[in-house]
Design an enzyme around this catalytic site. Structure first.
Site, PDB file in Angstrom:
ATOM      1  N   THR A 156      35.105  27.202 -10.274  1.00 33.23           N
ATOM      2  CA  THR A 156      34.189  26.243 -10.886  1.00 33.23           C
ATOM      3  C   THR A 156      34.357  26.355 -12.394  1.00 33.23           C
ATOM      4  OG1 THR A 156      31.857  25.554 -11.052  1.00 33.23           O
ATOM      5  CG2 THR A 156      32.282  27.926 -10.850  1.00 33.23           C
ATOM      6  N   THR A 157      33.635  25.511 -13.145  1.00 32.56           N
ATOM      7  CA  THR A 157      33.802  25.518 -14.603  1.00 32.56           C
ATOM      8  C   THR A 157      33.473  26.903 -15.155  1.00 32.56           C
ATOM      9  OG1 THR A 157      32.905  23.288 -14.482  1.00 32.56           O
ATOM     10  CG2 THR A 157      33.251  24.208 -16.674  1.00 32.56           C
ATOM     11  N   GLU A 174      30.868  14.153 -15.463  1.00 33.94           N
ATOM     12  CA  GLU A 174      31.496  15.315 -16.101  1.00 33.94           C
ATOM     13  C   GLU A 174      33.001  15.118 -16.045  1.00 33.94           C
ATOM     14  OE1 GLU A 174      30.413  18.892 -14.142  1.00 33.94           O
ATOM     15  OE2 GLU A 174      28.314  18.687 -14.614  1.00 33.94           O
ATOM     16  N   ARG A 204      39.663  17.700  -6.467  1.00 34.13           N
ATOM     17  CA  ARG A 204      39.379  18.600  -5.340  1.00 34.13           C
ATOM     18  C   ARG A 204      38.097  18.220  -4.591  1.00 34.13           C
ATOM     19  NH1 ARG A 204      37.912  24.238  -8.331  1.00 34.13           N
ATOM     20  NH2 ARG A 204      39.961  23.874  -9.229  1.00 34.13           N
ATOM     21  N   HIS A 205      37.200  17.523  -5.260  1.00 38.72           N
ATOM     22  CA  HIS A 205      35.996  17.085  -4.531  1.00 38.72           C
ATOM     23  C   HIS A 205      35.706  15.598  -4.785  1.00 38.72           C
ATOM     24  CE1 HIS A 205      34.351  18.425  -8.350  1.00 38.72           C
ATOM     25  NE2 HIS A 205      34.271  19.696  -8.006  1.00 38.72           N
ATOM     26  N   HIS A 238      24.536  25.167 -15.105  1.00 38.61           N
ATOM     27  CA  HIS A 238      25.502  26.071 -14.491  1.00 38.61           C
ATOM     28  C   HIS A 238      24.848  27.347 -13.967  1.00 38.61           C
ATOM     29  CE1 HIS A 238      29.739  26.541 -13.524  1.00 38.61           C
ATOM     30  NE2 HIS A 238      29.400  27.808 -13.411  1.00 38.61           N
ATOM     31  N   GLY A 239      24.992  27.548 -12.682  1.00 36.05           N
ATOM     32  CA  GLY A 239      24.533  28.777 -12.042  1.00 36.05           C
ATOM     33  C   GLY A 239      23.025  28.863 -11.840  1.00 36.05           C
ATOM     34  N   ASN A 296      23.763  17.617  -9.287  1.00 39.90           N
ATOM     35  CA  ASN A 296      25.232  17.556  -9.187  1.00 39.90           C
ATOM     36  C   ASN A 296      25.616  17.569  -7.708  1.00 39.90           C
ATOM     37  OD1 ASN A 296      27.931  18.507  -8.845  1.00 39.90           O
ATOM     38  ND2 ASN A 296      27.982  19.019 -11.007  1.00 39.90           N
ATOM     39  N   ASP A 335      28.727  17.258  -6.386  1.00 37.77           N
ATOM     40  CA  ASP A 335      30.152  17.548  -6.147  1.00 37.77           C
ATOM     41  C   ASP A 335      30.397  18.193  -4.787  1.00 37.77           C
ATOM     42  OD1 ASP A 335      30.639  16.681  -8.707  1.00 37.77           O
ATOM     43  OD2 ASP A 335      31.040  18.668  -9.538  1.00 37.77           O
ATOM     44  N   HIS A 336      29.506  19.135  -4.417  1.00 38.96           N
ATOM     45  CA  HIS A 336      29.796  19.921  -3.222  1.00 38.96           C
ATOM     46  C   HIS A 336      29.559  19.176  -1.912  1.00 38.96           C
ATOM     47  CE1 HIS A 336      31.267  23.005  -5.581  1.00 38.96           C
ATOM     48  NE2 HIS A 336      30.125  23.496  -6.002  1.00 38.96           N
ATOM     49  N   GLU A 393      25.214  20.361 -23.728  1.00 35.61           N
ATOM     50  CA  GLU A 393      24.705  21.046 -22.540  1.00 35.61           C
ATOM     51  C   GLU A 393      25.080  22.512 -22.688  1.00 35.61           C
ATOM     52  OE1 GLU A 393      25.547  19.339 -18.672  1.00 35.61           O
ATOM     53  OE2 GLU A 393      25.415  21.306 -17.712  1.00 35.61           O
ATOM     54  N   ARG A 418      37.321  15.806 -11.304  1.00 34.99           N
ATOM     55  CA  ARG A 418      38.320  16.766 -11.792  1.00 34.99           C
ATOM     56  C   ARG A 418      39.711  16.148 -11.743  1.00 34.99           C
ATOM     57  NH1 ARG A 418      36.360  22.415 -11.753  1.00 34.99           N
ATOM     58  NH2 ARG A 418      38.502  22.881 -12.258  1.00 34.99           N
ATOM     59  N   GLY A 457      23.663  22.018  -9.278  1.00 39.80           N
ATOM     60  CA  GLY A 457      24.441  21.563  -8.139  1.00 39.80           C
ATOM     61  C   GLY A 457      24.425  22.493  -6.953  1.00 39.80           C
ATOM     62  N   HIS A 458      25.158  23.600  -7.068  1.00 39.76           N
ATOM     63  CA  HIS A 458      25.451  24.435  -5.906  1.00 39.76           C
ATOM     64  C   HIS A 458      24.219  24.852  -5.126  1.00 39.76           C
ATOM     65  CE1 HIS A 458      26.535  28.123  -3.722  1.00 39.76           C
ATOM     66  NE2 HIS A 458      27.648  27.462  -3.497  1.00 39.76           N
ATOM     67  N   HIS A 474      31.517  15.485 -11.161  1.00 37.05           N
ATOM     68  CA  HIS A 474      32.646  15.927 -11.973  1.00 37.05           C
ATOM     69  C   HIS A 474      33.929  15.386 -11.344  1.00 37.05           C
ATOM     70  CE1 HIS A 474      34.831  19.645 -13.920  1.00 37.05           C
ATOM     71  NE2 HIS A 474      35.404  18.503 -14.223  1.00 37.05           N
ATOM     72  N   ARG A 496      38.044  18.440   5.150  1.00 38.13           N
ATOM     73  CA  ARG A 496      38.696  17.804   6.301  1.00 38.13           C
ATOM     74  C   ARG A 496      39.407  16.501   5.932  1.00 38.13           C
ATOM     75  NH1 ARG A 496      37.160  19.388  11.604  1.00 38.13           N
ATOM     76  NH2 ARG A 496      37.119  21.647  11.493  1.00 38.13           N
TER      77      ARG A 496
HETATM   78  N1  PXP Z   1      26.816  21.561 -15.639  1.00 38.11           N
HETATM   79  C1  PXP Z   1      28.159  21.551 -15.769  1.00 38.11           C
HETATM   80  C2  PXP Z   1      28.749  21.087 -17.039  1.00 38.11           C
HETATM   81  C3  PXP Z   1      28.993  21.953 -14.700  1.00 38.11           C
HETATM   82  O1  PXP Z   1      30.330  21.940 -14.846  1.00 38.11           O
HETATM   83  C4  PXP Z   1      28.393  22.346 -13.483  1.00 38.11           C
HETATM   84  C5  PXP Z   1      29.262  22.744 -12.323  1.00 38.11           C
HETATM   85  O2  PXP Z   1      30.024  21.665 -11.913  1.00 38.11           O
HETATM   86  C6  PXP Z   1      26.995  22.321 -13.394  1.00 38.11           C
HETATM   87  C7  PXP Z   1      26.224  21.950 -14.489  1.00 38.11           C
HETATM   88  C8  PXP Z   1      26.285  22.710 -12.134  1.00 38.11           C
HETATM   89  O3  PXP Z   1      26.498  24.052 -11.890  1.00 38.11           O
HETATM   90  P1  PXP Z   1      26.013  24.675 -10.514  1.00 38.11           P
HETATM   91  O4  PXP Z   1      26.776  24.016  -9.418  1.00 38.11           O
HETATM   92  O5  PXP Z   1      26.312  26.129 -10.665  1.00 38.11           O
HETATM   93  O6  PXP Z   1      24.534  24.381 -10.406  1.00 38.11           O
END
Ligand code: PXP
Length: 243
Positions: free
Chosen positions: A100-101, A70, A49-50, A191-192, A7, A9-10, A151, A45, A213-214, A43, A18
């Site tokens: 975040t979600t 997403e 935002r990103h 997630h996480g 992911n 997004d970040h 998921e 959104r 992602g993160h 994602h 910026r």
């Molecule tokens: N899966 C879904 C459905 C999410 O919404 C996210 C966060 O955008 C992730 C996975 C990835 O989560 P993380 O950034 O905590 O790894």
């Protein structure tokens, strides 16, 4: 062995800080692929935002691995998804004020709204995954809508304050995952997840896809995108259960 969805997004979060043109998530996707990403996840959104519409369009045309979009189960975003046509869409809950979600999609409580979106995506030949909590009733409701995949939200596992709670959350994911697979659903998780906690999740038998992602982007800032993805991929390979 499960595949790795990265992911990105970040990367866009840094760019939007910026409102400039760099770093470009399209470049990040190419480097993630070089590091072994099997899937690129973004994602789009509603508050933009990103990730921006332009990113999704360019990624659709440039990434060589499949693109997983997403999105909220909203008509305006569904219109965009249909216009761009990614091979996979994952429906997630979305609140404007969240960082975040948070939590999975309430498929039972929002059945009609989710169905309206799912039906349009499926009719266009897009594979649909629903991001839900590891809950048998939510899995059953997802299955009834005819989606191909779920998921499971790994946030409670990732945020567990101690080893006993973490193990309980892992078991909840394993049994919910088995419930989903018995119904013929493809099993994805996300997630996480981090370099430290991904091992037991990657070992889940029958798991198809991890979306992370993160932690990867955080490491990429320090060691580079390609290496950060390769290191996560190696962990998934090392912990994968024999088929
Ligand atoms: N899966 C879904 C459905 C999410 O919404 C996210 C966060 O955008 C992730 C996975 C990835 O989560 P993380 O950034 O905590 O790894």
């Amino acid at each position: 062995m499960a595949i790795l969805g990265v992911n990105i997004d970040h990367v866009a979060t840094i760019r939007q800080a910026r409102r400039t043109i760099e770093p470009d998530p399209v470049w990040a996707a190419a480097l993630a692929e070089l590091g072994g990403a099997d899937l690129i996840t973004v994602h789009l959104r509603e508050d933009r935002r990103h990730i921006q519409d332009r990113d999704v369009k360019l990624l659709r045309d440039t990434v060589q691995v499949p693109l997983n979009l997403e999105m909220a189960a909203e008509k305006s975003i569904t219109d965009i998804a249909l216009a761009i046509g990614p091979p996979q869409c994952t429906l997630v809950p979305e609140k404007r004020e969240e960082v975040t979600t948070e939590g999975g999609l309430d498929v039972i409580g929002q059945r009609d709204k989710v169905r309206a979106c799912v039906d349009r995506l499926l009719a266009a030949g897009i594979q649909v995954s629903l991001f839900i909590d590891p809950d048998a009733d939510q899995i059953d409701a997802s299955h009834e809508l005819g989606v191909q995949a779920v998921e499971l939200h790994t946030g409670c596992y990732a945020d567990a304050p101690d080893a006993v709670t973490r193990d309980r959350e892992l078991q909840a994911l394993v049994s919910a995952g088995n419930h989903a697979m018995r119904q013929g659903l493809i099993l994805n998780v996300g997630h996480g997840l981090t370099y430290r906690n991904v091992g037991p999740i990657a070992a889940i038998r029958g798991l198809h896809e991890l979306n992370i992602g993160h932690t990867i982007i955080a490491r990429a800032v320090l060691v580079g995108m390609e290496r950060a993805v390769r290191e996560m991929k190696e962990l998934i390979v090392r912990h994968a259960s024999p088929v």
